[in-house]
Design an enzyme around this catalytic site. Structure first.
Site, mmCIF file in Angstrom:
data_model
loop_
_atom_site.group_PDB
_atom_site.id
_atom_site.type_symbol
_atom_site.label_atom_id
_atom_site.label_comp_id
_atom_site.label_asym_id
_atom_site.label_seq_id
_atom_site.Cartn_x
_atom_site.Cartn_y
_atom_site.Cartn_z
ATOM 1 N N PRO A 1 -2.076 -6.944 -5.638
ATOM 2 C CA PRO A 1 -3.405 -7.380 -5.194
ATOM 3 C C PRO A 1 -3.359 -8.739 -4.495
ATOM 4 C CG PRO A 1 -3.299 -7.176 -7.610
ATOM 5 C CD PRO A 1 -1.963 -6.804 -7.088
ATOM 6 N N ASP B 1 -8.471 9.926 14.158
ATOM 7 C CA ASP B 1 -8.783 9.423 12.817
ATOM 8 C C ASP B 1 -9.730 8.236 12.847
ATOM 9 O OD1 ASP B 1 -7.205 11.216 11.538
ATOM 10 O OD2 ASP B 1 -5.494 9.874 11.304
HETATM 11 N N1 ADE Z 1 -1.190 -3.369 -7.655
HETATM 12 C C1 ADE Z 1 -2.249 -3.591 -8.438
HETATM 13 N N2 ADE Z 1 -3.381 -3.624 -7.718
HETATM 14 C C2 ADE Z 1 -3.025 -3.428 -6.418
HETATM 15 C C3 ADE Z 1 -3.723 -3.373 -5.207
HETATM 16 N N3 ADE Z 1 -5.049 -3.544 -5.139
HETATM 17 N N4 ADE Z 1 -3.035 -3.162 -4.076
HETATM 18 C C4 ADE Z 1 -1.711 -3.015 -4.110
HETATM 19 N N5 ADE Z 1 -0.979 -3.062 -5.238
HETATM 20 C C5 ADE Z 1 -1.624 -3.256 -6.385
#
Ligand code: ADE
Length: 254
Positions: free
Chosen positions: A89, A169
């Site tokens: 994240p 797309d």
């Molecule tokens: N691992 C945990 N959350 C994630 C996310 N939002 N994007 C990519 N990897 C992750």
């Protein structure tokens, strides 16, 4: 293209890469997905892959050593140069433009974090970039890796059949897709915009473009910011906006 994935749940990755367009791309020899388990490279008796963070606090962090050994083994499985990507994240957002860039690379190695994350030095020394699939937290990088593999796999030459063409797309031109309708026993043609039944291909193309623009304006106005619309698109959108504002149930702010 080859994609190696480092994950504590390698079977999930293998299964995910077997279905649908990605599975078919693998069968066609356009893509090869391999999964590697860092636990197989743990050196202690308990095969530990995590440890408490320096400085204390809740949660565990993935140990660097099993990851490095696993990454080295994966690297050696092919002579193709690899870009190493960690799913987290904390990464920069994965977009369709990014997927296109990655799809043109010969090889990716994806690292899936679990627990509170990876030792930062592993990221600094071994990882080329961190990518996020959205502003929410998953329990691990596996689902994000599966998303990335799908987005990149379907862009391999020959992965999509003509009818599935990627050019149409959503996001390929920075806009959302228009609505689609097909035959339904239950509903007949009820609720289908008449233009789609008119057989007038120019009018249909105009309507679809207008819907794309209008939907993007309603649902993802951020995609329109900084985008320069040509005169035709600007007119189509203005017409959509005027109709929307005149119609029932318009939201306050539009
Ligand atoms: N691992 C945990 N959350 C994630 C996310 N939002 N994007 C990519 N990897 C992750």
């Amino acid at each position: 293209m080859r994609i190696d994935v480092l994950s504590l749940f390698p079977d999930f990755i293998r299964q995910a890469a077997q279905v649908g367009v990605v599975g078919r791309a693998q069968e066609r020899g356009l893509l090869k997905v391999e999964a590697w388990n860092p636990r197989d490279f743990a050196t202690d008796n308990y095969r530990r892959v995590d440890d408490r963070p320096f400085g204390g606090g809740p949660g565990m962090v993935m140990l660097a050593e099993p990851l490095i050994a696993c990454l080295n083994a994966a690297r050696l499985a092919s002579t193709k140069p690899a870009r190493v990507i960690c799913l987290s994240p904390q990464g920069v957002p994965l977009t369709q433009a990014k997927a296109r860039v990655l799809a043109a690379m010969p090889r990716l190695i994806l690292v899936c974090g679990r627990y509170e994350g990876l030792d930062e030095r592993f990221l600094e020394r071994e990882v080329d970039e961190e990518l996020s699939i959205g502003d929410y937290v998953l329990s691990g990088g596996e689902l994000a890796a599966a998303v990335l593999i799908d987005a990149v796999g379907r862009l391999q030459d020959g992965a999509l059949n003509d009818a599935e063409s990627a050019a149409q797309d959503s996001f390929e031109d920075g806009l959302l897709d228009c609505p689609h309708y097909t035959r339904s026993e239950a509903w007949g043609t009820e609720g289908v915009p008449p233009v789609l039944l008119s057989g007038d291909h120019a009018k249909i193309a105009r309507w679809r473009r207008q819907q794309s623009l209008g939907r993007t304006w309603l649902r993802r106005p951020d995609l329109l910011e900084g985008k320069v619309l040509d005169r035709k698109d600007a007119e189509l959108l203005a017409e959509f906006q005027a109709e929307w504002r005149a119609g029932p149930g318009k939201p306050e702010n539009l």
